[in-house]
Scaffold this motif. Structure first.
Motif, PDB file in Angstrom:
ATOM      1  N   ARG A 233      12.184  -4.216  11.209  1.00 54.13           N
ATOM      2  CA  ARG A 233      11.384  -4.933  12.204  1.00 54.13           C
ATOM      3  C   ARG A 233      10.026  -5.314  11.626  1.00 54.13           C
ATOM      4  N   GLY A 234       9.401  -4.360  10.916  1.00 60.69           N
ATOM      5  CA  GLY A 234       8.107  -4.626  10.316  1.00 60.69           C
ATOM      6  C   GLY A 234       8.165  -5.739   9.277  1.00 60.69           C
ATOM      7  N   THR A 235       9.228  -5.740   8.491  1.00 62.08           N
ATOM      8  CA  THR A 235       9.397  -6.787   7.477  1.00 62.08           C
ATOM      9  C   THR A 235       9.469  -8.162   8.127  1.00 62.08           C
ATOM     10  N   GLY A 243       4.381 -16.045   6.563  1.00 58.09           N
ATOM     11  CA  GLY A 243       5.273 -17.059   6.016  1.00 58.09           C
ATOM     12  C   GLY A 243       5.799 -16.786   4.626  1.00 58.09           C
ATOM     13  N   VAL A 244       5.995 -15.515   4.278  1.00 57.78           N
ATOM     14  CA  VAL A 244       6.562 -15.185   2.965  1.00 57.78           C
ATOM     15  C   VAL A 244       8.046 -14.851   3.118  1.00 57.78           C
ATOM     16  N   ASP A 245       8.745 -14.753   1.966  1.00 57.83           N
ATOM     17  CA  ASP A 245      10.169 -14.422   2.036  1.00 57.83           C
ATOM     18  C   ASP A 245      10.360 -12.935   2.302  1.00 57.83           C
ATOM     19  N   GLU A 246      11.611 -12.556   2.530  1.00 54.30           N
ATOM     20  CA  GLU A 246      11.896 -11.183   2.939  1.00 54.30           C
ATOM     21  C   GLU A 246      11.527 -10.168   1.866  1.00 54.30           C
ATOM     22  N   ALA A 247      11.823 -10.479   0.623  1.00 57.56           N
ATOM     23  CA  ALA A 247      11.535  -9.542  -0.458  1.00 57.56           C
ATOM     24  C   ALA A 247      10.036  -9.301  -0.594  1.00 57.56           C
ATOM     25  N   THR A 248       9.256 -10.376  -0.510  1.00 56.69           N
ATOM     26  CA  THR A 248       7.802 -10.250  -0.603  1.00 56.69           C
ATOM     27  C   THR A 248       7.242  -9.449   0.564  1.00 56.69           C
ATOM     28  N   ALA A 249       7.754  -9.747   1.773  1.00 58.08           N
ATOM     29  CA  ALA A 249       7.290  -9.039   2.966  1.00 58.08           C
ATOM     30  C   ALA A 249       7.612  -7.546   2.874  1.00 58.08           C
ATOM     31  N   ALA A 250       8.826  -7.227   2.419  1.00 60.06           N
ATOM     32  CA  ALA A 250       9.238  -5.825   2.297  1.00 60.06           C
ATOM     33  C   ALA A 250       8.363  -5.092   1.286  1.00 60.06           C
ATOM     34  N   ASP A 251       8.029  -5.766   0.194  1.00 56.50           N
ATOM     35  CA  ASP A 251       7.184  -5.160  -0.831  1.00 56.50           C
ATOM     36  C   ASP A 251       5.772  -4.917  -0.310  1.00 56.50           C
ATOM     37  N   LEU A 252       5.225  -5.900   0.393  1.00 58.16           N
ATOM     38  CA  LEU A 252       3.893  -5.745   0.977  1.00 58.16           C
ATOM     39  C   LEU A 252       3.858  -4.590   1.979  1.00 58.16           C
ATOM     40  N   LEU A 253       4.911  -4.507   2.775  1.00 55.30           N
ATOM     41  CA  LEU A 253       4.986  -3.459   3.789  1.00 55.30           C
ATOM     42  C   LEU A 253       5.066  -2.082   3.144  1.00 55.30           C
ATOM     43  N   LYS A 254       5.897  -1.979   2.119  1.00 57.58           N
ATOM     44  CA  LYS A 254       6.071  -0.696   1.431  1.00 57.58           C
ATOM     45  C   LYS A 254       4.773  -0.234   0.782  1.00 57.58           C
ATOM     46  N   LYS A 255       4.059  -1.151   0.175  1.00 55.65           N
ATOM     47  CA  LYS A 255       2.837  -0.792  -0.544  1.00 55.65           C
ATOM     48  C   LYS A 255       1.666  -0.490   0.389  1.00 55.65           C
ATOM     49  N   ASN A 256       1.652  -1.125   1.566  1.00 57.91           N
ATOM     50  CA  ASN A 256       0.493  -1.000   2.452  1.00 57.91           C
ATOM     51  C   ASN A 256       0.715  -0.077   3.653  1.00 57.91           C
ATOM     52  N   GLY A 257       1.969   0.179   4.013  1.00 55.49           N
ATOM     53  CA  GLY A 257       2.247   1.199   5.012  1.00 55.49           C
ATOM     54  C   GLY A 257       2.276   0.774   6.458  1.00 55.49           C
ATOM     55  N   SER A 258       1.795  -0.434   6.770  1.00 57.13           N
ATOM     56  CA  SER A 258       1.880  -0.931   8.147  1.00 57.13           C
ATOM     57  C   SER A 258       1.839  -2.447   8.129  1.00 57.13           C
ATOM     58  N   VAL A 259       2.293  -3.039   9.208  1.00 60.93           N
ATOM     59  CA  VAL A 259       2.283  -4.497   9.318  1.00 60.93           C
ATOM     60  C   VAL A 259       0.863  -5.022   9.232  1.00 60.93           C
ATOM     61  N   ARG A 260      -0.046  -4.406   9.964  1.00 61.89           N
ATOM     62  CA  ARG A 260      -1.434  -4.864   9.964  1.00 61.89           C
ATOM     63  C   ARG A 260      -2.032  -4.828   8.556  1.00 61.89           C
ATOM     64  N   LYS A 261      -1.844  -3.695   7.870  1.00 56.16           N
ATOM     65  CA  LYS A 261      -2.424  -3.554   6.532  1.00 56.16           C
ATOM     66  C   LYS A 261      -1.766  -4.498   5.532  1.00 56.16           C
TER      67      LYS A 261
END
Length: 270
Positions: A233-235, A243-261
């Protein structure tokens, strides 16, 4: 006092009903609950407003209750950290008889007028905080004692009850009275009264957390990523926001820990 929650059911000879008739009649009663909550919206607004103000100033929200009411407070409190990403001690649910009473009833725990304040004092409660008593009948000694002690210590108090003119409401600075009437099963306040209390607690903490900035648009941008469903859901939320692709979004989420961050990091480094 004669409480409407304890009055005789409008239905009789329940054991003679078919399963479908039982379900239809319970559902018929349940449909009245939202209407009862609607009538209490002005009271809920006042309570939510003061809770938000106190929490913005560094205060906490404490629920106290016994039996079903206590369990509902514990449930609502326990759902705030994963939903809104807040510390576990911002909203605290306390049940008469201790945490063991969540699963198994503790005899006569609700009759102790001194214990609620002892339970609250274990959290170093102070005058920045708010205490909300939850009691379907509005007569529970445990919560009445807790409210009286909180008032004596200049702590803001509220309540959620399902009868009008109750002793609990009389002790609360910000009473919420949702009059649900007789239960389908006489006196079984885990039914309509419990449903009404759950609706009010949902409204209270959701409104407060929105006012505290824990929601963006209509999204839980600070939710804890505690399982695969929430990560997915967060991805999707990150993808939609920047507006990024799924892989980029998943990576950003993993590294930052929350959607907001994740969104903030991307916008600051693009």
């Amino acid at each position: 006092m004669q409480t409407t929650t304890e009055k005789e059911s409008h239905y009789n000879h329940l054991e003679q009903m078919s399963v479908l008739e039982i379900l239809q009649n319970i559902n018929k009663e349940d449909q009245t609950v939202a209407v009862s909550v609607n009538k209490a919206l002005p009271q809920i607004e006042k309570l939510a407003t003061v809770v938000a103000e106190r929490m913005k100033a560094g205060g906490r929200l404490f629920y106290i209750g016994a039996g079903t009411s206590g369990r509902l407070g514990v449930v609502d409190a326990s759902e705030c950290p994963p939903t809104f990403g807040v510390p576990f001690d911002w909203v605290v649910g306390i049940i008469a008889g201790g945490d063991g009473a969540i699963r198994k009833a503790v005899e006569f725990a609700e009759d102790d007028t001194e214990q609620a304040w002892k339970d609250l004092s274990a959290f170093d409660i102070n005058d920045k905080d708010v205490v909300v008593a939850i009691a379907a009948s509005g007569t529970t000694p445990y919560v009445i004692g807790g409210l009286k002690a909180a008032n004596q210590n200049k702590i803001v108090t509220g309540c959620v009850v399902c009868n009008s003119g109750s002793p609990v409401a009389a002790e609360a600075n910000y009473p919420v009275e949702v009059v649900t009437g007789p239960e389908f099963l006489t006196g079984s306040t885990r039914m309509k009264a419990g449903t009404a209390q759950k609706l009010v607690l949902n409204m209270l903490t959701t409104a407060v957390m929105i006012r505290l900035g824990r929601v963006k648009g209509n999204k839980m941008v600070d939710m804890q990523l505690s399982n695969n469903k929430l990560v997915d859901r967060g991805t999707k939320m990150v993808m939609a926001e920047i507006g990024v692709d799924e892989a980029t979004a998943a990576d950003l989420l993993k590294k930052n820990g929350s959607v907001r961050k994740a969104v903030d990091f991307y916008n600051q480094n693009r």
